[in-house]
Design a protein around this motif. Structure first.
Motif, PDB file in Angstrom:
ATOM      1  N   GLN A 192      26.023  42.445 -19.165  1.00  0.00           N
ATOM      2  CA  GLN A 192      25.740  41.769 -17.902  1.00  0.00           C
ATOM      3  C   GLN A 192      24.245  41.638 -17.614  1.00  0.00           C
ATOM      4  O   GLN A 192      23.857  41.089 -16.600  1.00  0.00           O
TER       5      GLN A 192
ATOM      6  N   GLU B 129      24.186  35.708  -6.269  1.00  0.00           N
ATOM      7  CA  GLU B 129      25.556  35.253  -6.546  1.00  0.00           C
ATOM      8  C   GLU B 129      25.713  33.773  -6.201  1.00  0.00           C
ATOM      9  O   GLU B 129      26.405  33.026  -6.897  1.00  0.00           O
TER      10      GLU B 129
ATOM     11  N   LEU C 238      22.088  44.049 -16.820  1.00  0.00           N
ATOM     12  CA  LEU C 238      21.856  44.807 -15.592  1.00  0.00           C
ATOM     13  C   LEU C 238      20.868  45.938 -15.842  1.00  0.00           C
ATOM     14  O   LEU C 238      20.909  46.598 -16.888  1.00  0.00           O
TER      15      LEU C 238
ATOM     16  N   HIS D 294      28.172  40.593 -10.718  1.00  0.00           N
ATOM     17  CA  HIS D 294      27.602  41.556 -11.646  1.00  0.00           C
ATOM     18  C   HIS D 294      27.748  42.984 -11.125  1.00  0.00           C
ATOM     19  O   HIS D 294      27.890  43.930 -11.907  1.00  0.00           O
TER      20      HIS D 294
END
Length: 309
Positions: A122, A77, A124, A288
């Motif tokens: 995203q 992040e 992910l 996320h």
């Protein structure tokens, strides 16, 4: 301060399940991974792994793995905040892995279909731990996962518990089994039902006992049991007449799920168990991870029974 490479080695050994598999991921020899774990244990003055048929973390090891997991997500992040999130693999946007704990009924019905778009948008990757909904929170408590679908309403330290909705379970059986458990007058006989096998997901699953206690006033009854810890096989076992079982409406209604055949009947029509589910996740989570949380909540809202239903 614990060296990052030592904590990462422990994290990888646990995730991969063996020193050999961790060595392949870390591009090291198994002996080098072993030396890193020994160095970590020497640094903190305590064991981090219990070696046996299965590797188990000690309390100290669990604390280190939880810290490393959170630290990696927070570092990621930070890179995004500093506009340093341009790392790509072969020209593609970087993928991030989020580890979550979900019960089998949810993962097969509403969870995966509901978060699929968010995962793609995203970038992910999910690393899913499957466990009973009454036990998934243990993986969050130890830091093994960043979120879980659970029946635990009280938020654990550092976490938020958000209500998702209700999964409604009904007892189903084939017509052949129904003829065995009913009297000549067509009424259910508790004695005859207990003589028939039940199909149960695994030994942690206590929902059958709860059903029998709620509707037949039977406490800790003895009855034969099949244990089938795979959702498709679990449904197939009921469909084949191996025994009666509790199946959630969400699984039966899932477009991607296996449709029950017409011969399945409710053992006790109109009787069902409602299981309230919650999404427990870290209170401070990266962007996320927060996107996944929003997708989970939206999926549950669309698929599960809500308070006003």
């Amino acid at each position: 301060m614990i060296e990052d490479k030592l904590a990462k080695s422990l994290f990888t050994v646990v995730n991969e399940g063996s020193f050999q598999a961790a060595a392949r991921v870390l591009n090291l020899t198994p002996a080098a991974v072993t030396q890193r774990i020994k160095a970590l244990e020497a640094q903190i003055g305590a064991r981090v792994l219990v070696r046996g048929k299965q590797l188990r973390l000690t309390p100290q090891g669990k604390a280190i793995v939880a810290f490393h997991h959170k630290n990696e997500l927070l570092q990621d992040e930070l890179l995004r905040a500093l506009n340093l999130d341009a790392q790509t693999y072969h020209g593609n946007k970087r993928w991030r892995t989020l580890r979550v704990a979900v019960n089998a009924d949810s993962i097969a019905s509403w969870f995966l279909p509901g978060v699929a778009d968010a995962l793609g948008q995203q970038h992910l990757l999910l690393d899913v731990v499957i466990d009973d909904q009454d036990h998934t929170h243990e993986a969050l408590r130890t830091g093994e996962v960043m979120g879980c679908v659970t029946t635990l309403a009280e938020a654990m330290p550092g976490c938020v518990a958000e209500p998702l909705g209700v999964m409604r379970y009904r007892a189903l059986a084939t017509s052949e089994i129904m003829t065995r458990v009913q009297t000549s007058a067509g009424r259910l006989s508790a004695h005859r039902l207990l003589a028939q096998p039940a199909v149960i997901f695994n030994r942690k699953d206590a929902i059958h006992d709860r059903f029998l206690e709620r509707f037949l006033k039977l406490q800790s009854p003895a009855y034969p049991k099949h244990f089938v810890p795979a959702l498709d096989a679990f449904e197939a076992a009921i469909d084949l007449g191996l025994g009666w079982g509790l199946v959630p409406d969400a699984v039966r209604a899932s477009p991607s799920g296996k449709k029950p055949t017409a011969k399945l009947q409710e053992v006790m029509p109109g009787c069902y168990l409602d299981v309230q589910l919650y999404w427990q996740h870290w209170q401070q989570e990266p962007r996320h991870a927060a996107a996944l949380t929003q997708a989970v909540k939206a999926a549950a809202m669309a698929s599960l029974l809500q308070a006003d239903d």
